[in-house]
Write a protein that holds these residues in place. Structure first.
Motif, PDB file in Angstrom:
ATOM      1  N   ALA A   1      34.911  27.751  45.670  1.00 45.89           N
ATOM      2  CA  ALA A   1      35.160  26.470  46.333  1.00 45.89           C
ATOM      3  C   ALA A   1      33.857  25.859  46.849  1.00 45.89           C
ATOM      4  CB  ALA A   1      36.152  26.654  47.482  1.00 45.89           C
ATOM      5  N   ALA A   2      32.982  26.689  47.377  1.00 42.13           N
ATOM      6  CA  ALA A   2      31.698  26.193  47.881  1.00 42.13           C
ATOM      7  C   ALA A   2      30.840  25.650  46.742  1.00 42.13           C
ATOM      8  CB  ALA A   2      30.961  27.302  48.634  1.00 42.13           C
ATOM      9  N   VAL A   3      30.827  26.358  45.612  1.00 39.52           N
ATOM     10  CA  VAL A   3      30.078  25.880  44.442  1.00 39.52           C
ATOM     11  C   VAL A   3      30.662  24.557  43.967  1.00 39.52           C
ATOM     12  CG1 VAL A   3      29.513  26.346  42.021  1.00 39.52           C
ATOM     13  CG2 VAL A   3      29.344  28.185  43.708  1.00 39.52           C
ATOM     14  N   ARG A   4      31.980  24.473  43.954  1.00 41.74           N
ATOM     15  CA  ARG A   4      32.650  23.240  43.530  1.00 41.74           C
ATOM     16  C   ARG A   4      32.262  22.078  44.455  1.00 41.74           C
ATOM     17  NH1 ARG A   4      37.498  25.003  44.113  1.00 41.74           N
ATOM     18  NH2 ARG A   4      37.449  26.075  42.122  1.00 41.74           N
ATOM     19  N   ALA A   5      32.116  22.364  45.736  1.00 42.29           N
ATOM     20  CA  ALA A   5      31.821  21.327  46.726  1.00 42.29           C
ATOM     21  C   ALA A   5      30.386  20.819  46.652  1.00 42.29           C
ATOM     22  CB  ALA A   5      32.119  21.848  48.131  1.00 42.29           C
ATOM     23  N   ASP A   6      29.425  21.735  46.457  1.00 44.45           N
ATOM     24  CA  ASP A   6      28.029  21.281  46.528  1.00 44.45           C
ATOM     25  C   ASP A   6      27.166  21.668  45.334  1.00 44.45           C
ATOM     26  OD1 ASP A   6      27.407  23.991  46.908  1.00 44.45           O
ATOM     27  OD2 ASP A   6      27.034  23.766  49.046  1.00 44.45           O
ATOM     28  N   GLY A   7      27.714  22.414  44.395  1.00 46.50           N
ATOM     29  CA  GLY A   7      26.977  22.765  43.188  1.00 46.50           C
ATOM     30  C   GLY A   7      25.899  23.817  43.365  1.00 46.50           C
ATOM     31  N   LYS A   8      25.765  24.331  44.577  1.00 45.12           N
ATOM     32  CA  LYS A   8      24.739  25.356  44.811  1.00 45.12           C
ATOM     33  C   LYS A   8      25.256  26.730  44.398  1.00 45.12           C
ATOM     34  CE  LYS A   8      22.649  22.920  48.670  1.00 45.12           C
ATOM     35  NZ  LYS A   8      22.342  22.963  50.113  1.00 45.12           N
ATOM     36  N   PRO A   9      24.389  27.551  43.816  1.00 46.43           N
ATOM     37  CA  PRO A   9      24.806  28.895  43.405  1.00 46.43           C
ATOM     38  C   PRO A   9      25.170  29.763  44.612  1.00 46.43           C
ATOM     39  CG  PRO A   9      22.519  28.469  42.761  1.00 46.43           C
ATOM     40  CD  PRO A   9      23.005  27.277  43.497  1.00 46.43           C
ATOM     41  N   ARG A  10      26.058  30.701  44.369  1.00 45.43           N
ATOM     42  CA  ARG A  10      26.480  31.645  45.403  1.00 45.43           C
ATOM     43  C   ARG A  10      26.477  33.046  44.813  1.00 45.43           C
ATOM     44  NH1 ARG A  10      26.908  27.087  47.343  1.00 45.43           N
ATOM     45  NH2 ARG A  10      27.778  26.584  49.353  1.00 45.43           N
ATOM     46  N   CYS A  11      26.440  34.035  45.708  1.00 45.48           N
ATOM     47  CA  CYS A  11      26.536  35.437  45.301  1.00 45.48           C
ATOM     48  C   CYS A  11      27.567  36.116  46.191  1.00 45.48           C
ATOM     49  CB  CYS A  11      25.186  36.135  45.425  1.00 45.48           C
ATOM     50  SG  CYS A  11      25.228  37.834  44.801  1.00 45.48           S
ATOM     51  N   VAL A  12      28.422  36.917  45.582  1.00 49.12           N
ATOM     52  CA  VAL A  12      29.449  37.652  46.310  1.00 49.12           C
ATOM     53  C   VAL A  12      29.318  39.120  45.961  1.00 49.12           C
ATOM     54  CG1 VAL A  12      31.930  37.964  46.635  1.00 49.12           C
ATOM     55  CG2 VAL A  12      31.012  35.674  46.278  1.00 49.12           C
ATOM     56  N   ASN A  13      29.312  39.966  46.986  1.00 45.76           N
ATOM     57  CA  ASN A  13      29.274  41.410  46.781  1.00 45.76           C
ATOM     58  C   ASN A  13      30.705  41.911  46.704  1.00 45.76           C
ATOM     59  OD1 ASN A  13      29.361  44.297  48.023  1.00 45.76           O
ATOM     60  ND2 ASN A  13      27.312  44.032  47.193  1.00 45.76           N
ATOM     61  N   VAL A  14      31.017  42.660  45.653  1.00 48.17           N
ATOM     62  CA  VAL A  14      32.357  43.189  45.455  1.00 48.17           C
ATOM     63  C   VAL A  14      32.307  44.709  45.594  1.00 48.17           C
ATOM     64  CG1 VAL A  14      34.227  43.440  43.780  1.00 48.17           C
ATOM     65  CG2 VAL A  14      32.990  41.283  43.953  1.00 48.17           C
ATOM     66  N   ALA A  15      33.221  45.238  46.371  1.00 48.25           N
ATOM     67  CA  ALA A  15      33.274  46.682  46.619  1.00 48.25           C
ATOM     68  C   ALA A  15      33.765  47.432  45.387  1.00 48.25           C
ATOM     69  CB  ALA A  15      34.198  46.972  47.796  1.00 48.25           C
ATOM     70  N   ALA A  16      33.271  48.634  45.225  1.00 53.61           N
ATOM     71  CA  ALA A  16      33.700  49.480  44.111  1.00 53.61           C
ATOM     72  C   ALA A  16      35.195  49.745  44.180  1.00 53.61           C
ATOM     73  CB  ALA A  16      32.931  50.799  44.139  1.00 53.61           C
ATOM     74  N   ALA A  17      35.715  49.908  45.375  1.00 50.03           N
ATOM     75  CA  ALA A  17      37.150  50.162  45.535  1.00 50.03           C
ATOM     76  C   ALA A  17      37.972  48.991  45.015  1.00 50.03           C
ATOM     77  CB  ALA A  17      37.479  50.440  46.998  1.00 50.03           C
ATOM     78  N   SER A  18      37.488  47.779  45.178  1.00 47.80           N
ATOM     79  CA  SER A  18      38.205  46.608  44.671  1.00 47.80           C
ATOM     80  C   SER A  18      38.262  46.633  43.152  1.00 47.80           C
ATOM     81  CB  SER A  18      37.519  45.321  45.129  1.00 47.80           C
ATOM     82  OG  SER A  18      37.598  45.181  46.524  1.00 47.80           O
ATOM     83  N   LEU A  19      37.153  46.975  42.531  1.00 48.19           N
ATOM     84  CA  LEU A  19      37.097  47.018  41.067  1.00 48.19           C
ATOM     85  C   LEU A  19      38.056  48.048  40.500  1.00 48.19           C
ATOM     86  CD1 LEU A  19      33.257  46.713  40.613  1.00 48.19           C
ATOM     87  CD2 LEU A  19      34.972  44.959  40.138  1.00 48.19           C
ATOM     88  N   ALA A  20      38.344  49.087  41.281  1.00 49.75           N
ATOM     89  CA  ALA A  20      39.240  50.142  40.825  1.00 49.75           C
ATOM     90  C   ALA A  20      40.688  49.878  41.222  1.00 49.75           C
ATOM     91  CB  ALA A  20      38.777  51.481  41.393  1.00 49.75           C
ATOM     92  N   THR A  21      40.942  48.787  41.932  1.00 48.42           N
ATOM     93  CA  THR A  21      42.296  48.441  42.370  1.00 48.42           C
ATOM     94  C   THR A  21      43.055  47.778  41.226  1.00 48.42           C
ATOM     95  OG1 THR A  21      41.581  48.151  44.651  1.00 48.42           O
ATOM     96  CG2 THR A  21      43.630  47.073  44.020  1.00 48.42           C
ATOM     97  N   ALA A  22      44.263  48.239  40.980  1.00 42.81           N
ATOM     98  CA  ALA A  22      45.083  47.694  39.894  1.00 42.81           C
ATOM     99  C   ALA A  22      45.232  46.187  40.026  1.00 42.81           C
ATOM    100  CB  ALA A  22      46.461  48.363  39.909  1.00 42.81           C
ATOM    101  N   GLY A  23      44.958  45.489  38.953  1.00 44.03           N
ATOM    102  CA  GLY A  23      45.128  44.046  38.899  1.00 44.03           C
ATOM    103  C   GLY A  23      43.960  43.228  39.401  1.00 44.03           C
ATOM    104  N   PHE A  24      43.024  43.833  40.110  1.00 40.82           N
ATOM    105  CA  PHE A  24      41.909  43.077  40.687  1.00 40.82           C
ATOM    106  C   PHE A  24      41.054  42.432  39.605  1.00 40.82           C
ATOM    107  CE2 PHE A  24      37.531  42.661  42.132  1.00 40.82           C
ATOM    108  CZ  PHE A  24      37.695  41.914  43.291  1.00 40.82           C
ATOM    109  N   VAL A  25      40.647  43.207  38.639  1.00 44.67           N
ATOM    110  CA  VAL A  25      39.753  42.700  37.592  1.00 44.67           C
ATOM    111  C   VAL A  25      40.430  41.576  36.811  1.00 44.67           C
ATOM    112  CG1 VAL A  25      38.546  43.306  35.460  1.00 44.67           C
ATOM    113  CG2 VAL A  25      38.425  44.832  37.438  1.00 44.67           C
ATOM    114  N   ALA A  26      41.697  41.755  36.477  1.00 42.19           N
ATOM    115  CA  ALA A  26      42.418  40.724  35.717  1.00 42.19           C
ATOM    116  C   ALA A  26      42.509  39.426  36.518  1.00 42.19           C
ATOM    117  CB  ALA A  26      43.809  41.216  35.351  1.00 42.19           C
ATOM    118  N   GLU A  27      42.780  39.540  37.809  1.00 40.94           N
ATOM    119  CA  GLU A  27      42.877  38.337  38.639  1.00 40.94           C
ATOM    120  C   GLU A  27      41.530  37.636  38.759  1.00 40.94           C
ATOM    121  OE1 GLU A  27      44.096  36.883  43.096  1.00 40.94           O
ATOM    122  OE2 GLU A  27      45.061  38.665  42.280  1.00 40.94           O
TER     123      GLU A  27
END
Length: 83
Positions: A19-45
């Motif tokens: 949403a922030a990128v959509r609003a101002d076009g500036k790049p963003r970075c998000v740190n994602v936890a390893a546990a999230s990547l291993a959570t069912a459905g997270f990657v697909a979503e």
């Protein structure tokens, strides 16, 4: 006691970053936890959200914590199983 909300928090962070990128076009970075990547459905979503907003996704950096190495097999399976 853990609430097991890390995956949901990571999804919200990704949504806010897009949403922030959509609003101002500036790049963003998000740190994602390893546990999230291993959570069912997270990657697909996440993949679905990024594909739905290709312009914003191109300006988004997704950083994976070094803990991904601990969940490597589960993460690879999640990516392979997502549509």
């Amino acid at each position: 006691m853990r609430c097991r909300l890390v995956a949901r928090l990571d999804q919200l962070a990704l949504e806010m970053a897009l949403a922030a990128v959509r609003a101002d076009g500036k790049p963003r970075c998000v740190n994602v936890a390893a546990a999230s990547l291993a959570t069912a459905g997270f990657v697909a979503e996440v993949r679905q959200r990024l594909e739905a907003a290709p312009a914003e996704a191109s300006r988004l950096c997704v950083d994976f914590a070094e803990g991904v190495a601990l969940h490597g097999a589960r993460v690879r399976e999640a990516w392979a199983a997502s549509p």
